[in-house]
Design a protein around this motif. Structure first.
Motif, PDB file in Angstrom:
ATOM      1  N   ARG A 173       1.615  -1.266   0.166  1.00  0.00           N
ATOM      2  CA  ARG A 173       2.012  -0.901  -1.200  1.00  0.00           C
ATOM      3  C   ARG A 173       0.783  -0.662  -2.074  1.00  0.00           C
ATOM      4  NH1 ARG A 173       7.300  -2.688  -3.114  1.00  0.00           N
ATOM      5  NH2 ARG A 173       8.490  -3.744  -1.504  1.00  0.00           N
ATOM      6  N   SER A 174      -0.397  -0.744  -1.466  1.00  0.00           N
ATOM      7  CA  SER A 174      -1.635  -0.717  -2.244  1.00  0.00           C
ATOM      8  C   SER A 174      -2.059   0.706  -2.579  1.00  0.00           C
ATOM      9  CB  SER A 174      -2.726  -1.410  -1.417  1.00  0.00           C
ATOM     10  OG  SER A 174      -3.954  -1.359  -2.079  1.00  0.00           O
ATOM     11  N   HIS A 175      -2.509   0.908  -3.845  1.00  0.00           N
ATOM     12  CA  HIS A 175      -3.095   2.188  -4.253  1.00  0.00           C
ATOM     13  C   HIS A 175      -4.378   1.894  -5.014  1.00  0.00           C
ATOM     14  CE1 HIS A 175       0.239   4.759  -3.069  1.00  0.00           C
ATOM     15  NE2 HIS A 175       1.002   3.765  -3.432  1.00  0.00           N
ATOM     16  N   THR A 176      -5.427   2.594  -4.656  1.00  0.00           N
ATOM     17  CA  THR A 176      -6.740   2.335  -5.246  1.00  0.00           C
ATOM     18  C   THR A 176      -6.676   2.325  -6.770  1.00  0.00           C
ATOM     19  OG1 THR A 176      -7.716   3.410  -3.346  1.00  0.00           O
ATOM     20  CG2 THR A 176      -9.148   3.121  -5.263  1.00  0.00           C
ATOM     21  N   ARG A 214      -5.181   0.104  -8.753  1.00  0.00           N
ATOM     22  CA  ARG A 214      -4.094  -0.631  -9.404  1.00  0.00           C
ATOM     23  C   ARG A 214      -4.389  -2.123  -9.410  1.00  0.00           C
ATOM     24  NH1 ARG A 214       1.250   2.660  -7.427  1.00  0.00           N
ATOM     25  NH2 ARG A 214       0.580   4.640  -8.302  1.00  0.00           N
TER      26      ARG A 214
END
Lengths: 492, 435
Positions: A17-20, A22
């Motif tokens: 679920r990770s986005h750079t 955030r």
């Protein structure tokens, strides 16, 4: 991947679920004059690449953990018939008291004068546990039952070493928890397994034949893991003491005895108490627990340091002046948050509620035994607070205890403890605890009886269960063969 | 129910207990309290504790815990669940542990991690036992004197039965492990060396140099780490450590007077089968769906009994979950900010203290977020005086064994401390030294 139930999809990992860029929370900016980090930390010590933690906003973090939490069975949802685990209801007030500011915010190195309330709580909990166990002294430091056992084994060693010889062996019955033999090995002893009698108890004659001056002591759960009270306990205690040994009670099953009888009165020298079993602190998906150890007077001076002191002027303090102590077993004073919960529970049960709890637990257990005993064999008969059934009669249909356990999950209940104790083939160990209603026990018994008839009619149906759980049977062999125990970027 | 059971009174359920041992009198306990009375009593006890502005550390730090952490660990599905032995109905717990293990590996720079230990001290003790069992022909452990003395005490207790020879590596006058003396102690009997960085005095040790020396001698390196520091400091793995452990409390766990907390435990891949404690692995179910199970269980006590790698049964499940939610919430950037803010405030305080005539115990030594100073008079007195002004100025070194400095105060900083509080700290210590 074809999910039959789109309401119950495979959850992504939090890393997926990770986005750079955030983030889920904000951190205060220092309001002091700052300098570049490179001036504060030497270049040789600086990390080039930050740890690969996920970058996720708070709402996504909450959704993620909520989504995966829904895949758990838990006490607040339904029954856990787990034998020897005492999965009783966890009263909500305990969660509130453990989080009171003033208890939850204390640094363990605050000066004694600033933590009197916390020390008084620990002292009074210790006094209550001494009274319930019939012992003279106590440590609240062990972080779990197994660590309490380790303290017990070190007390064996300290006691015998002070007499000149630590001795070599500890006797453990074949029905014991695996932690018992693992513990004595860690304490440098050899575990000597003693076969149980036909009645599922420790046989005094068999015990006498192995006792000697190389035996440091005996670890004996009571009631034992078959739910049987060790009715020869007086003889056993005499034999052990005559041989110069110590008698240790694994207190896993204290829920059956509290307020009815006391380990100290039965002749035990040491007992550990599982606050997360008997005294209602939640299991937390596998901890934290707490395993206080209570002892008779002659062992008090060996207890881990620090112990608590209550002085004549009414103040409480930590006592470090204990030259014969076995030492520390925890970084601080133990799992204090668990102690707060147990203390709240004991104060609310009070002197009347403690024995009532044991009686209700025994009644519930006997009821389950009565309803299931005609179908599921009980090789050792009914136990006190738990009974051990055997699924061996289903073998003729090719169905095993594991299958029964897995099928039970489809009924919205947890499985019993299975394949333990080792002395019962295809063991099914059930401990209902006092906090289940007759309706819930009936629902469980009905399900167990239905599974037995399903096994006879359509064995494959039972062998392929469960059907309704978030995942179906998992490939444990694959997990063992090629261990994948962590996410690496690019893995999925 | 009694009719179904075939008894006429509950007492019949207890006839196996010999009559003489059955309690005839009620226990000597207070009578039952109602919920309100219990809450009131607990409030009184809580109020009989003082909340102080916290500059105490020594392995245990007052960081902010984001609201989402307690919110999520209070979900019934997590905190009232049992150990995840029945994997089909425990995927929430199992997946969160897998994520925990992954994050611990990221922090430590190592390949594998377990589901957690009781705390940092027991994690270090178990690491020593593990290294000893890996190194079949070597039996000695060297422990740097700059490791937290309470951790050393726990190791000594865990070693009561096994009696592994433990030698203590001395420190230099600047508060760091003396690598020359360590070289002299290293020999072909040495199984492992244990070093802590930042060490007990808050000083950053040269882990990479230590690792090279230790490996040349054929020994393993066990590193004890502060997880917050690992956002900015080289990881134990990068420096060459074979096993790394740490106290996970700073990661989203309440101070709670010392527990419950969570021990972090990571190692190189090749040692996975020697690790203590639970480990979660990824696999598939019979329909090909991704799922998680407890794995490599043949290491553990419930299978292997007296031959298990450890007697540990529980992990600190809910505390590990708190750490996982914390690391997810602060994330990659947030953890760096927490670390950097702690270091900035520590450095400001250091400069202010020196400017006001307070003497650092180890001037010039590189520190991260904690350092020791000399106090005039005993540190204990200073702490007692400071409590009157609502502040806990640090931890007295004299309360630890094996430390001979009576006037030493160990002071720690987190992102929660602000300039006004630091200025109060400086004032309190200055006043104590003027007195």
């Amino acid at each position: 991947m074809n999910d039959r139930n789109p309401q119950n999809p495979t959850a992504p990992l939090i890393f997926e679920r990770s986005h750079t860029g955030r983030r889920g929370t904000t951190v205060p900016r220092p309001d002091v004059p700052t300098r570049p980090l490179a001036e504060l930390i030497p270049a040789w010590a600086m990390r080039d690449k930050p740890p690969g933690l996920p970058e996720v906003p708070e709402n996504e973090v909450v959704r993620h953990f909520t989504a995966i939490s829904l895949k758990n069975h838990h006490v607040d949802k339904a029954f856990y018939p787990l034998g020897s685990c005492t999965m009783k209801y966890n009263p909500k007030v305990n969660e509130a008291t453990a989080r009171l500011p003033g208890l939850s915010d204390l640094h363990p190195f605050q000066p004694t004068a600033a933590v009197q309330g916390a020390l008084r709580l620990m002292w009074e909990l210790g006094e209550a546990l001494k009274e319930i166990s019939g012992m003279d002294a106590i440590t609240l430091q062990p972080a779990a039952g197994a660590q309490g056992e380790l303290v017990g084994a070190f007390l064996f060693r300290a006691y015998h070493t002070a007499k000149g010889d630590p001795r070599r062996k500890v006797i453990i019955p074949d029905s014991a928890h695996g932690t018992n033999p693992a513990t004595v090995t860690m304490a440098g002893y050899e575990a000597l397994t003693l076969k149980s009698s036909k009645e599922g108890r420790m046989d005094p004659a068999a015990l006498e034949s192995v006792l000697g001056d190389d035996v440091a002591g005996v670890m004996l759960t009571n009631p034992n893991t078959l739910g049987k009270f060790e009715s020869d306990i007086e003889t056993i205690a005499r034999l052990v003491h005559d041989a110069g040994g110590l008698l240790y009670m694994d207190g896993a099953n204290l829920n059956a005895l509290m307020g009815i009888t006391r380990p100290g009165d039965l002749g035990y020298d040491i007992v550990h108490i599982n606050l997360h079993k008997t005294f209602s602190s939640p299991h937390g998906g596998g901890g934290p627990g707490a395993g206080p150890v209570a002892v008779k007077e002659h062992l008090a001076h060996f207890l881990p340091l620090p112990t608590l002191r209550h002085d004549a002027d009414g103040t409480y303090s930590l006592d470090w002046e204990r030259p014969t102590s076995i030492g520390k077993v925890h970084g601080f004073w133990g799992n204090f948050g668990v102690l707060v919960r147990a203390y709240t529970y004991i104060r609310m049960l009070g002197r009347e509620g403690i024995p009532e709890t044991a009686r209700a637990a025994a009644l519930n257990s006997a009821y389950v035994a009565a309803r299931l005993g005609d179908t599921y064999e009980m090789p050792y008969g009914r136990g006190m607070h738990e009974s051990v059934f055997s699924g061996a009669f289903l073998k003729k249909h090719g169905v095993r205890t594991l299958d029964v356990a897995k099928r039970l999950l489809d009924f919205g209940m947890h499985a019993p403890t299975i394949y333990f104790p080792l002395v019962v083939a295809e063991a099914i160990m059930t401990e209902p605890t006092e906090t289940e209603t007759k309706q819930e026990l009936d629902r469980f018994c009905d399900a167990m009886l239905q599974i037995a008839s399903e096994a006879a009619k359509d064995p494959d149906f039972v062998k392929n269960a469960p059907y309704s759980t978030p995942v179906r049977r998992l490939d444990e062999a694959k997990a063992n063969r090629q261990p994948n125990v962590r996410y690496r970027a690019g893995d999925t | 129910m009694m009719r179904v059971i075939g008894i006429s009174s509950e007492a019949e359920l207890f006839t196996d207990i010999p009559e003489k041992f059955r309690l005839n009198e009620p226990l000597d306990l207070p009578p039952a309290l109602s919920e309100w009375e219990a809450v009131k009593l607990l409030h009184e006890l809580a109020q009989d504790c003082q909340n102080l502005i916290c500059f105490a550390g020594a392995g245990y730090y007052d960081h902010h815990v984001p609201a989402a952490v307690d919110h999520l660990i209070r979900r019934s599905e997590f905190y009232t669940a049992y150990t995840p032995y029945q994997a089909e109905v425990s995927q929430g717990t199992l997946q969160s542990i897998y994520e925990f293990q992954s994050m611990v590996c990221e922090l430590m720079g190592l390949d594998v991690a377990n589901a957690s230990m009781y705390d940092g001290a027991t994690a270090m003790a178990e690491a020593a036992l593990m290294a000893h069992s890996i190194q079949k022909k070597r039996d000695k452990i060297i422990l740097s004197i700059t490791v937290n003395p309470h951790y050393r005490q726990v190791l000594e207790t865990y070693n009561l039965g096994l009696r592994i020879p433990i030698e203590i590596g001395p420190r230099t006058s600047s508060g760091m492990t003396d690598l020359d003396s360590l070289a002299d102690l290293l020999d072909d009997r040495t199984a492992a060396v244990i070093i802590q960085s930042p060490n007990f005095y808050g000083i950053i040790e040269d882990l990479a140099a230590t690792a090279a020396m230790v490996h040349d001698a054929g020994a393993l390196l066990i590193a004890v780490a502060d997880p917050i520091s690992l956002a900015v400091l080289k990881s134990p793995g990068e420096c060459g450590a074979d096993i790394a452990v740490g106290e996970g409390q700073p990661l989203g766990n309440a101070l709670s007077f010392g527990g419950p907390v969570v021990g972090l435990f990571a190692a190189k891949q090749e040692y996975i089968r020697h690790m203590p404690g639970r480990i979660v692995g990824l696999t598939d179910d019979i329909e090909g769906r991704r799922g998680f199970v407890l794995t490599l269980q043949t290491r553990e006590q419930h299978i292997r009994r007296e031959k298990a790698t450890s007697n540990i049964c529980t992990n600190q499940g809910l505390n590990a979950l708190a750490a996982t939610v914390y690391m997810s919430t602060v994330g990659r950037q947030g953890l760096r900010e927490v670390a950097e803010a702690s270091a900035q405030i520590a450095n400001y305080a250091f400069d202010q203290l020196v400017a006001n005539g307070i003497e650092p115990l180890f001037p010039g030594a590189p520190f991260f977020r904690e350092f020791a100073v000399r106090t005039r008079g005993t540190a204990r007195t200073v702490i007692e005086q400071a409590a009157k002004r609502g502040i806990l100025p640090g931890v007295a070194l004299s309360r630890f064994p094996h430390i001979d400095i009576v006037d030493g105060l160990l002071i720690a900083f987190t992102e929660k401390r602000c300039k006004d509080e630091v200025d109060l700290l400086v004032d309190v210590l200055k006043e104590a030294s003027d007195a």
